[in-house]
Design a protein around this motif. Structure first.
Motif, PDB file in Angstrom:
ATOM      1  N   ASP A 110      76.410  -1.149  67.417  1.00  0.00           N
ATOM      2  CA  ASP A 110      76.827  -1.954  66.267  1.00  0.00           C
ATOM      3  C   ASP A 110      76.101  -3.293  66.208  1.00  0.00           C
ATOM      4  N   GLY A 111      75.106  -3.490  67.114  1.00  0.00           N
ATOM      5  CA  GLY A 111      74.233  -4.654  66.994  1.00  0.00           C
ATOM      6  C   GLY A 111      74.591  -5.866  67.824  1.00  0.00           C
ATOM      7  N   GLN A 112      75.364  -5.700  68.896  1.00  0.00           N
ATOM      8  CA  GLN A 112      75.675  -6.814  69.778  1.00  0.00           C
ATOM      9  C   GLN A 112      74.725  -6.802  70.977  1.00  0.00           C
ATOM     10  N   LEU A 113      74.316  -7.998  71.404  1.00  0.00           N
ATOM     11  CA  LEU A 113      73.360  -8.141  72.494  1.00  0.00           C
ATOM     12  C   LEU A 113      74.107  -8.351  73.811  1.00  0.00           C
ATOM     13  N   VAL A 114      73.735  -7.593  74.829  1.00  0.00           N
ATOM     14  CA  VAL A 114      74.397  -7.676  76.130  1.00  0.00           C
ATOM     15  C   VAL A 114      73.357  -8.064  77.182  1.00  0.00           C
ATOM     16  N   ASN A 115      73.636  -9.136  77.919  1.00  0.00           N
ATOM     17  CA  ASN A 115      72.713  -9.614  78.946  1.00  0.00           C
ATOM     18  C   ASN A 115      73.462 -10.026  80.203  1.00  0.00           C
ATOM     19  N   VAL A 116      72.859  -9.743  81.355  1.00  0.00           N
ATOM     20  CA  VAL A 116      73.343 -10.293  82.621  1.00  0.00           C
ATOM     21  C   VAL A 116      72.222 -11.138  83.203  1.00  0.00           C
ATOM     22  N   ASP A 117      72.602 -12.179  83.923  1.00  0.00           N
ATOM     23  CA  ASP A 117      71.589 -13.103  84.429  1.00  0.00           C
ATOM     24  C   ASP A 117      72.022 -13.636  85.788  1.00  0.00           C
ATOM     25  N   SER A 118      71.052 -13.941  86.597  1.00  0.00           N
ATOM     26  CA  SER A 118      71.312 -14.459  87.937  1.00  0.00           C
ATOM     27  C   SER A 118      71.498 -15.976  87.906  1.00  0.00           C
ATOM     28  N   VAL A 119      70.430 -16.701  87.598  1.00  0.00           N
ATOM     29  CA  VAL A 119      70.499 -18.168  87.549  1.00  0.00           C
ATOM     30  C   VAL A 119      71.199 -18.641  86.278  1.00  0.00           C
ATOM     31  N   GLY A 120      70.917 -17.950  85.165  1.00  0.00           N
ATOM     32  CA  GLY A 120      71.552 -18.298  83.899  1.00  0.00           C
ATOM     33  C   GLY A 120      70.640 -18.959  82.897  1.00  0.00           C
ATOM     34  N   ASN A 121      69.397 -19.273  83.304  1.00  0.00           N
ATOM     35  CA  ASN A 121      68.494 -19.983  82.390  1.00  0.00           C
ATOM     36  C   ASN A 121      68.129 -19.124  81.185  1.00  0.00           C
ATOM     37  N   ARG A 122      67.974 -17.822  81.383  1.00  0.00           N
ATOM     38  CA  ARG A 122      67.555 -16.939  80.288  1.00  0.00           C
ATOM     39  C   ARG A 122      68.648 -16.836  79.226  1.00  0.00           C
ATOM     40  N   VAL A 123      69.892 -16.607  79.655  1.00  0.00           N
ATOM     41  CA  VAL A 123      70.967 -16.484  78.676  1.00  0.00           C
ATOM     42  C   VAL A 123      71.328 -17.842  78.078  1.00  0.00           C
ATOM     43  N   ALA A 124      71.091 -18.914  78.832  1.00  0.00           N
ATOM     44  CA  ALA A 124      71.331 -20.253  78.284  1.00  0.00           C
ATOM     45  C   ALA A 124      70.417 -20.505  77.095  1.00  0.00           C
ATOM     46  N   ALA A 125      69.148 -20.138  77.233  1.00  0.00           N
ATOM     47  CA  ALA A 125      68.200 -20.308  76.131  1.00  0.00           C
ATOM     48  C   ALA A 125      68.551 -19.413  74.962  1.00  0.00           C
ATOM     49  N   LEU A 126      69.067 -18.245  75.272  1.00  0.00           N
ATOM     50  CA  LEU A 126      69.443 -17.306  74.217  1.00  0.00           C
ATOM     51  C   LEU A 126      70.577 -17.863  73.364  1.00  0.00           C
ATOM     52  N   THR A 127      71.533 -18.507  73.998  1.00  0.00           N
ATOM     53  CA  THR A 127      72.716 -18.958  73.270  1.00  0.00           C
ATOM     54  C   THR A 127      72.551 -20.324  72.615  1.00  0.00           C
ATOM     55  N   TYR A 128      71.754 -21.217  73.242  1.00  0.00           N
ATOM     56  CA  TYR A 128      71.631 -22.567  72.673  1.00  0.00           C
ATOM     57  C   TYR A 128      70.431 -23.278  73.293  1.00  0.00           C
ATOM     58  N   GLY A 129      69.747 -24.068  72.478  1.00  0.00           N
ATOM     59  CA  GLY A 129      68.637 -24.868  72.997  1.00  0.00           C
ATOM     60  C   GLY A 129      67.396 -24.719  72.147  1.00  0.00           C
ATOM     61  N   PRO A 130      66.501 -23.802  72.508  1.00  0.00           N
ATOM     62  CA  PRO A 130      65.269 -23.624  71.727  1.00  0.00           C
ATOM     63  C   PRO A 130      65.575 -23.310  70.258  1.00  0.00           C
ATOM     64  N   ASP A 131      64.746 -23.839  69.370  1.00  0.00           N
ATOM     65  CA  ASP A 131      64.964 -23.611  67.943  1.00  0.00           C
ATOM     66  C   ASP A 131      64.768 -22.154  67.548  1.00  0.00           C
ATOM     67  N   LYS A 132      63.899 -21.450  68.281  1.00  0.00           N
ATOM     68  CA  LYS A 132      63.610 -20.055  67.952  1.00  0.00           C
ATOM     69  C   LYS A 132      63.488 -19.255  69.245  1.00  0.00           C
ATOM     70  N   VAL A 133      64.184 -18.131  69.307  1.00  0.00           N
ATOM     71  CA  VAL A 133      64.109 -17.237  70.460  1.00  0.00           C
ATOM     72  C   VAL A 133      63.506 -15.912  70.009  1.00  0.00           C
ATOM     73  N   LEU A 134      62.466 -15.477  70.718  1.00  0.00           N
ATOM     74  CA  LEU A 134      61.812 -14.204  70.429  1.00  0.00           C
ATOM     75  C   LEU A 134      62.144 -13.248  71.569  1.00  0.00           C
ATOM     76  N   ALA A 135      62.849 -12.172  71.260  1.00  0.00           N
ATOM     77  CA  ALA A 135      63.319 -11.250  72.290  1.00  0.00           C
ATOM     78  C   ALA A 135      62.739  -9.855  72.067  1.00  0.00           C
ATOM     79  N   PHE A 136      62.020  -9.354  73.075  1.00  0.00           N
ATOM     80  CA  PHE A 136      61.436  -8.015  73.023  1.00  0.00           C
ATOM     81  C   PHE A 136      62.409  -7.029  73.679  1.00  0.00           C
TER      82      PHE A 136
END
Length: 214
Positions: A110-136
């Protein structure tokens, strides 16, 4: 080599999924392969802006990072650091980049993104911060409902990444499966489900019609 009928199925599924993602305010770019995704991302990223990135085999294999360096992009690159302290500082700096490159561990039907992270920097950027996130993300990472997607990410993707990173004290390596551990090397410290983007088109999802990534 991927069979034609598998790619045909991915393409039809991607068309269906893209509509669900767009309703959640995600931008969607359907790409035949990593090369097409790289070219599309290069067109999207302004040459005078900063680019940060998290750990992603998919992004690395695309050649996008090398191409950005070649054209003189200002990169915020933790791999260029020499000490843990400098690496930590650069990882925090990447959260203020104009663009951030990453991948997605799993997408629900249904289009929801699921991520797990160790340090948390990757998901932090995904949720807030950079103006544009490009995800492959490959279409083979579209699993089912949110619960199924999370289960697949924990039981399949996380152990594979643990082996890739050599996290020998985790159940992922000792037993080959997630043990819901609390070990210092735990790779699943943070679990994030992004059900919608607050800012329309801030998250650009590149749906890949080939089997790439873990």
């Amino acid at each position: 080599m991927m069979k034609n009928y598998v790619k045909d199925r991915y393409e039809l599924a991607a068309q269906t999924l893209s509509k669900k993602l767009e309703r959640r305010n995600f931008e969607v770019i359907i790409c035949q392969d990593l090369e097409a995704a790289k070219k599309s991302a290069l067109r999207m990223i302004a040459s005078d802006k900063t680019v940060g990135f998290g750990g992603s085999i998919t992004v690395e294999k695309s050649g996008l990072i090398e191409a950005l360096y070649q054209r003189g992009q200002q990169m915020i690159d933790r791999e260029k650091t020499e000490t843990p302290e400098e690496r930590h500082r650069v990882m925090k700096q990447a959260l203020t980049a104009d663009y951030f490159l990453t991948s997605i561990n799993g997408i629900s039907e249904d289009g929801q993104l699921v991520n797990v992270d160790s340090v948390g920097n990757r998901v932090a950027a995904l949720t807030y911060g950079p103006d544009k996130v490009l995800a492959f993300v490959s279409m083979r990472k579209v699993y089912g409902d949110v619960e199924t997607t999370l289960e697949m990410v924990r039981k399949n993707t996380a152990p594979l990444n643990a082996h890739r990173l050599g996290l020998e004290k985790t159940p992922c390596i000792k037993k080959g499966n997630c043990g819901d551990c609390l070990q210092p090397e735990c790779i699943c410290n943070t679990i994030v489900i992004t059900r919608r983007s607050m800012v329309k088109n801030r998250l650009a999802i590149f749906l890949l019609l080939e089997d790439v990534g873990l």
